[in-house]
Scaffold this motif. Structure first.
Motif, short mmCIF file in Angstrom:
data_model
loop_
_atom_site.label_atom_id
_atom_site.label_comp_id
_atom_site.label_asym_id
_atom_site.label_seq_id
_atom_site.Cartn_x
_atom_site.Cartn_y
_atom_site.Cartn_z
N LEU A 143 17.41 -15.06 3.22
CA LEU A 143 17.77 -13.86 3.99
C LEU A 143 17.06 -13.80 5.33
O LEU A 143 17.66 -13.39 6.33
CB LEU A 143 17.44 -12.61 3.17
N ALA A 144 15.79 -14.17 5.36
CA ALA A 144 15.03 -13.99 6.61
C ALA A 144 13.67 -14.64 6.51
O ALA A 144 13.20 -15.00 5.42
CB ALA A 144 14.86 -12.50 6.90
N TRP A 145 13.06 -14.82 7.68
CA TRP A 145 11.64 -15.16 7.77
C TRP A 145 10.91 -13.92 8.25
O TRP A 145 11.42 -13.15 9.05
CB TRP A 145 11.40 -16.29 8.78
N ARG A 146 9.70 -13.71 7.76
CA ARG A 146 8.88 -12.58 8.20
C ARG A 146 7.63 -13.11 8.91
O ARG A 146 7.09 -14.15 8.53
CB ARG A 146 8.48 -11.70 7.02
N VAL A 147 7.17 -12.36 9.91
CA VAL A 147 6.11 -12.82 10.80
C VAL A 147 4.92 -11.86 10.78
O VAL A 147 5.03 -10.75 10.25
CB VAL A 147 6.66 -12.96 12.24
N PRO A 148 3.77 -12.26 11.33
CA PRO A 148 2.61 -11.36 11.38
C PRO A 148 2.93 -10.02 12.02
O PRO A 148 3.65 -9.94 13.01
CB PRO A 148 1.60 -12.15 12.22
N GLY A 149 2.38 -8.97 11.42
CA GLY A 149 2.64 -7.61 11.89
C GLY A 149 3.76 -6.92 11.15
O GLY A 149 3.89 -5.69 11.20
N GLU A 150 4.58 -7.69 10.42
CA GLU A 150 5.67 -7.09 9.65
C GLU A 150 5.21 -6.76 8.23
O GLU A 150 4.19 -7.26 7.76
CB GLU A 150 6.88 -8.03 9.62
N LEU A 151 6.00 -5.91 7.58
CA LEU A 151 5.66 -5.43 6.24
C LEU A 151 6.51 -6.12 5.18
O LEU A 151 7.68 -6.44 5.41
CB LEU A 151 5.87 -3.92 6.15
N LEU A 152 5.93 -6.29 4.02
CA LEU A 152 6.64 -6.76 2.83
C LEU A 152 6.56 -5.65 1.79
O LEU A 152 5.49 -5.08 1.57
CB LEU A 152 6.00 -8.04 2.29
N GLY A 153 7.70 -5.36 1.17
CA GLY A 153 7.72 -4.31 0.17
C GLY A 153 8.13 -2.96 0.73
O GLY A 153 8.10 -1.96 0.01
N ASP A 154 8.52 -2.91 2.01
CA ASP A 154 8.89 -1.62 2.59
C ASP A 154 10.24 -1.13 2.08
O ASP A 154 10.46 0.09 1.98
CB ASP A 154 8.88 -1.67 4.12
N PHE A 155 11.14 -2.05 1.73
CA PHE A 155 12.41 -1.61 1.12
C PHE A 155 12.13 -0.96 -0.24
O PHE A 155 12.71 0.06 -0.58
CB PHE A 155 13.36 -2.80 0.96
N GLN A 156 11.26 -1.58 -0.99
CA GLN A 156 10.89 -1.03 -2.30
C GLN A 156 10.20 0.31 -2.13
O GLN A 156 10.38 1.23 -2.94
CB GLN A 156 9.96 -2.03 -3.00
N PHE A 157 9.39 0.46 -1.08
CA PHE A 157 8.71 1.72 -0.81
C PHE A 157 9.71 2.81 -0.46
O PHE A 157 9.60 3.95 -0.93
CB PHE A 157 7.72 1.53 0.35
#
Length: 256
Positions: free
Chosen positions: A65-79
């Motif tokens: 789906l995507a790559w995530r980079v420094p400064g971004e959040l993981l788990g924000d959709f779940q939040f």
């Protein structure tokens, strides 16, 4: 006291390269939000399972789906959507350091500092914009155009690796099978498209084929190549339309 509380409940964790991130979805009390401090993470729509394999081949591979980079959040959709069952599978492409924050703490702090909610909403909006860019990439006429545009977009968010001043190496690691999964192409087609751009001296592999790192040898040339390919595709569509318009309709007179 507030800073002491935050320090007591948060922690910095390491996520080694190629390791998955366990989001701890089962117990809501253990759910957490992660901020990427360093390193890069890729997100699949689900985890690859042995049941997906047939005779050593993956019949229905997970979608990147995507790559995530420094400064971004993981788990924000779940939040944001705690009742939704999400199956995203996150794997580090490089050694990562993550700030782990319990979602319960964020919700408590947000009662006093609503800017936290705005920050999370901003992060979600950024991801929506990346999805929009990806949709634009997938509409390009051929794999070479897609790869060229992908690296141009990756460079915007990642910059060049400052630890390698002698050449323009894009930050992060990219495997061909991941690029293929992201673009929706077969491995060999993607490999050929990358090879063609290497032959045109627009990009190159850094050090060796196994490093997973890429150098942009001619950034301006990459832009020119993409513009030329888009103009050529537009002209081909125009000529095809003319040929269709030039065809005469069959006679409607009944045959005697």
């Amino acid at each position: 006291p507030l800073v002491e509380h935050i320090c007591a409940v948060t922690e910095i964790i390491s996520l080694p390269r190629n390791n998955p991130l366990d989001m701890e979805r089962v117990d809501k009390e253990k759910m957490a939000l992660y901020e990427i401090i360093s390193g890069y993470v890729k997100i699949y729509d689900r985890e690859e399972r042995k049941s997906d394999q047939r005779k050593g081949l993956i019949q229905n591979p997970p979608a990147l789906l995507a790559w995530r980079v420094p400064g971004e959040l993981l788990g924000d959709f779940q939040f944001a959507l705690p009742e939704e069952k999400l199956t995203d599978h996150m794997v580090a492409t490089d050694n990562c350091r993550l700030l782990k924050i319990p979602t319960s703490t964020i919700k408590q702090l947000a009662q006093t500092y609503p800017q936290l909610y705005l920050n999370i909403a901003s992060n979600l909006a950024t991801k929506a914009n990346k999805a929009r860019i990806r949709a634009q990439i997938l509409r390009l006429p051929n794999i070479e155009c897609m790869v060229a545009k992908l690296f141009m977009e990756l460079l915007k968010e990642r910059k060049f690796d400052s630890d390698i001043p002698q050449c323009n190496v894009v930050n992060g690691t990219f495997r061909i099978h991941d690029i293929a999964a992201f673009l929706g192409y077969e491995y060999h087609s993607t490999q050929l498209g990358i090879h063609n751009l290497i032959n045109d001296k627009l990009i190159d592999r850094y050090k060796n084929k196994k490093s997973g790192r890429f150098e942009l040898r001619d950034q301006k040339g990459l832009h020119t190549f993409l513009e030329h390919e888009l103009a050529k595709a537009a002209e081909q569509r125009k000529q095809k339309g003319k040929r269709r318009a030039g065809k005469t309709l069959p006679s409607l007179q009944p045959q005697l």
